[in-house]
Design a protein around this motif. Structure first.
Motif, PDB file in Angstrom:
ATOM      1  N   VAL A   1       0.587   4.523 -65.669  1.00 17.26           N
ATOM      2  CA  VAL A   1      -0.349   4.639 -64.539  1.00 17.26           C
ATOM      3  C   VAL A   1       0.059   3.739 -63.374  1.00 17.26           C
ATOM      4  O   VAL A   1       0.028   4.150 -62.207  1.00 17.26           O
ATOM      5  N   PHE A   2       0.472   2.510 -63.677  1.00 19.97           N
ATOM      6  CA  PHE A   2       0.756   1.551 -62.609  1.00 19.97           C
ATOM      7  C   PHE A   2       2.238   1.548 -62.277  1.00 19.97           C
ATOM      8  O   PHE A   2       2.991   0.626 -62.578  1.00 19.97           O
TER       9      PHE A   2
ATOM     10  N   ASP B   1       5.559   2.099 -59.547  1.00 20.02           N
ATOM     11  CA  ASP B   1       5.925   1.588 -58.219  1.00 20.02           C
ATOM     12  C   ASP B   1       5.262   2.421 -57.133  1.00 20.02           C
ATOM     13  O   ASP B   1       4.772   1.893 -56.122  1.00 20.02           O
ATOM     14  N   GLU B   2       5.236   3.736 -57.326  1.00 22.20           N
ATOM     15  CA  GLU B   2       4.672   4.638 -56.318  1.00 22.20           C
ATOM     16  C   GLU B   2       3.177   4.399 -56.116  1.00 22.20           C
ATOM     17  O   GLU B   2       2.708   4.282 -54.977  1.00 22.20           O
ATOM     18  N   SER B   3       2.426   4.326 -57.219  1.00 21.20           N
ATOM     19  CA  SER B   3       0.979   4.153 -57.075  1.00 21.20           C
ATOM     20  C   SER B   3       0.645   2.782 -56.501  1.00 21.20           C
ATOM     21  O   SER B   3      -0.328   2.640 -55.753  1.00 21.20           O
ATOM     22  N   LEU B   4       1.430   1.783 -56.832  1.00 20.51           N
ATOM     23  CA  LEU B   4       1.153   0.427 -56.346  1.00 20.51           C
ATOM     24  C   LEU B   4       1.525   0.249 -54.874  1.00 20.51           C
ATOM     25  O   LEU B   4       0.833  -0.465 -54.145  1.00 20.51           O
ATOM     26  N   ARG B   5       2.596   0.895 -54.446  1.00 17.06           N
ATOM     27  CA  ARG B   5       3.002   0.765 -53.027  1.00 17.06           C
ATOM     28  C   ARG B   5       1.897   1.233 -52.097  1.00 17.06           C
ATOM     29  O   ARG B   5       1.729   0.696 -50.998  1.00 17.06           O
ATOM     30  N   ALA B   6       1.141   2.218 -52.530  1.00 14.83           N
ATOM     31  CA  ALA B   6       0.064   2.757 -51.691  1.00 14.83           C
ATOM     32  C   ALA B   6      -1.135   1.826 -51.632  1.00 14.83           C
ATOM     33  O   ALA B   6      -2.078   2.074 -50.866  1.00 14.83           O
ATOM     34  N   ALA B   7      -1.137   0.745 -52.436  1.00 13.74           N
ATOM     35  CA  ALA B   7      -2.301  -0.139 -52.524  1.00 13.74           C
ATOM     36  C   ALA B   7      -1.992  -1.564 -52.080  1.00 13.74           C
ATOM     37  O   ALA B   7      -2.686  -2.499 -52.471  1.00 13.74           O
ATOM     38  N   ALA B   8      -0.978  -1.725 -51.246  1.00 10.05           N
ATOM     39  CA  ALA B   8      -0.604  -3.066 -50.779  1.00 10.05           C
ATOM     40  C   ALA B   8      -1.808  -3.772 -50.163  1.00 10.05           C
ATOM     41  O   ALA B   8      -2.580  -3.176 -49.408  1.00 10.05           O
TER      42      ALA B   8
ATOM     43  N   LYS C   1       5.996  -7.788 -66.829  1.00 10.17           N
ATOM     44  CA  LYS C   1       6.623  -6.712 -66.060  1.00 10.17           C
ATOM     45  C   LYS C   1       5.657  -6.145 -65.018  1.00 10.17           C
ATOM     46  O   LYS C   1       6.058  -5.823 -63.896  1.00 10.17           O
ATOM     47  N   LEU C   2       4.385  -6.013 -65.395  1.00  8.53           N
ATOM     48  CA  LEU C   2       3.394  -5.521 -64.438  1.00  8.53           C
ATOM     49  C   LEU C   2       3.209  -6.497 -63.274  1.00  8.53           C
ATOM     50  O   LEU C   2       3.037  -6.076 -62.128  1.00  8.53           O
ATOM     51  N   VAL C   3       3.233  -7.789 -63.569  1.00 11.88           N
ATOM     52  CA  VAL C   3       3.116  -8.784 -62.505  1.00 11.88           C
ATOM     53  C   VAL C   3       4.266  -8.618 -61.512  1.00 11.88           C
ATOM     54  O   VAL C   3       4.062  -8.620 -60.282  1.00 11.88           O
ATOM     55  N   GLU C   4       5.477  -8.468 -62.012  1.00  7.10           N
ATOM     56  CA  GLU C   4       6.634  -8.284 -61.126  1.00  7.10           C
ATOM     57  C   GLU C   4       6.480  -7.026 -60.281  1.00  7.10           C
ATOM     58  O   GLU C   4       6.748  -7.032 -59.077  1.00  7.10           O
TER      59      GLU C   4
END
Length: 288
Positions: free
Chosen positions: A73-74, A76-83, A100-103
């Motif tokens: 779910v988490f 790179d793509e989904s996280l980039r949209a939530a900066a 790894k999730l923290v990084e």
């Protein structure tokens, strides 16, 4: 009204999301399957089409089953949209996955807070959870208005998220031993002709008054393993997390292999596998 995202609507997550709705928050919910969304939307939540949409809420909370689900779910793509957002992950995950999730979150500009919970589904729905949390202090401050709704106390453990998961792993490992200790003692006295429920009442009125003994003791004595608050599959996952952490820190867990065998036997039994994890007690009952 403050908006908060919520991802993962299993037994625990659904109750937590309901709690946030009841507290007057605008809750943006997402789940991998659509079924759990319907009662929450009916209660006033809004459905997010993607994880990224929920993560963009400013503060987002997740309660997913395991490492594989979190990694799926988490992305790179989904996280980039939530900066600029804060993600509070309340799942019980391995230390390696948390790091790894923290990084991944840091690279995307999303603050990551680990905040696993202590408590069963009825406490999730009533706001009675204990929460162990770690992450950037400013991110914890942003999340506090939601954490205070979900739990009766939040224990802050510093700025390294994996520490919160290590504490949860330790608590669950202790709880697994509690289940087995109850299984052995209840089985022992039952074979001597004493009613298991009476024994648990004596045990929890005298030496052991904690919720694990009163709750799980009753379930084991009465063989009342439904509804499922926590599955044996998740119990084995947590046991394996403890073994992995022990290997990393070179800590001895002498009984872990025995407990692993009991969980594996529980899961190999179709009837027991569908019950609450405390049904592992039946393996001990069968052993004589």
């Amino acid at each position: 009204m403050t908006t908060v995202g919520f991802l993962g609507l299993g037994t625990m997550g659904a109750g937590m999301a309901h709690r946030l709705i009841d507290a007057g928050h605008d809750v943006l919910v997402w789940n991998r399957s659509s079924g759990p969304l319907e009662p929450l939307v009916a209660a006033g939540a809004r459905a997010a089409e993607t994880p990224a949409e929920a993560l963009r809420a400013g503060v987002a909370i997740s309660m997913l089953a395991n490492d594989a689900a979190a990694n799926a779910v988490f992305t790179d793509e989904s996280l980039r949209a939530a900066a600029g957002s804060v993600h509070v992950n309340m799942s019980t995950l391995s230390l390696d996955t948390v790091r790894k999730l923290v990084e991944r979150h840091n690279a995307a500009g999303v603050d990551y807070v680990a905040a696993p919970v202590l408590g069963r589904p009825h406490l999730a729905a009533s706001g009675g959870l204990n929460i162990v949390a770690a992450g950037p202090e400013a991110a914890l401050d942003r999340a506090e208005e939601f954490l205070s709704v979900l739990g009766k106390r939040t224990w802050r453990l510093g700025d390294q998220p994996e520490r919160a998961n290590l504490v949860k792993i330790g608590v669950n490992y202790n709880l697994i031993h509690t289940l087995q200790a109850l299984a052995e003692s209840v089985n022992l006295i039952e074979r001597g002709g004493v009613d298991g429920s009476v024994f648990v009442e004596i045990l929890t009125d005298a030496a052991y008054t904690g919720s694990a003994y009163t709750g799980y003791g009753k379930m084991i004595a009465e063989r009342g393993y439904l509804p499922v608050g926590f599955s044996a599959e998740l119990g084995l996952k947590d046991l394996n997390l403890a073994r992995s952490a022990a290997q990393e820190f070179r800590a001895a867990l002498p009984t872990a292999s025995v407990l692993t065998d009991i969980f594996e036997q529980t899961l190999q039994d179709e009837e027991l596998a569908r019950l609450d994890w405390s049904a592992m007690a039946e393996i001990t009952r069968r052993q004589g």
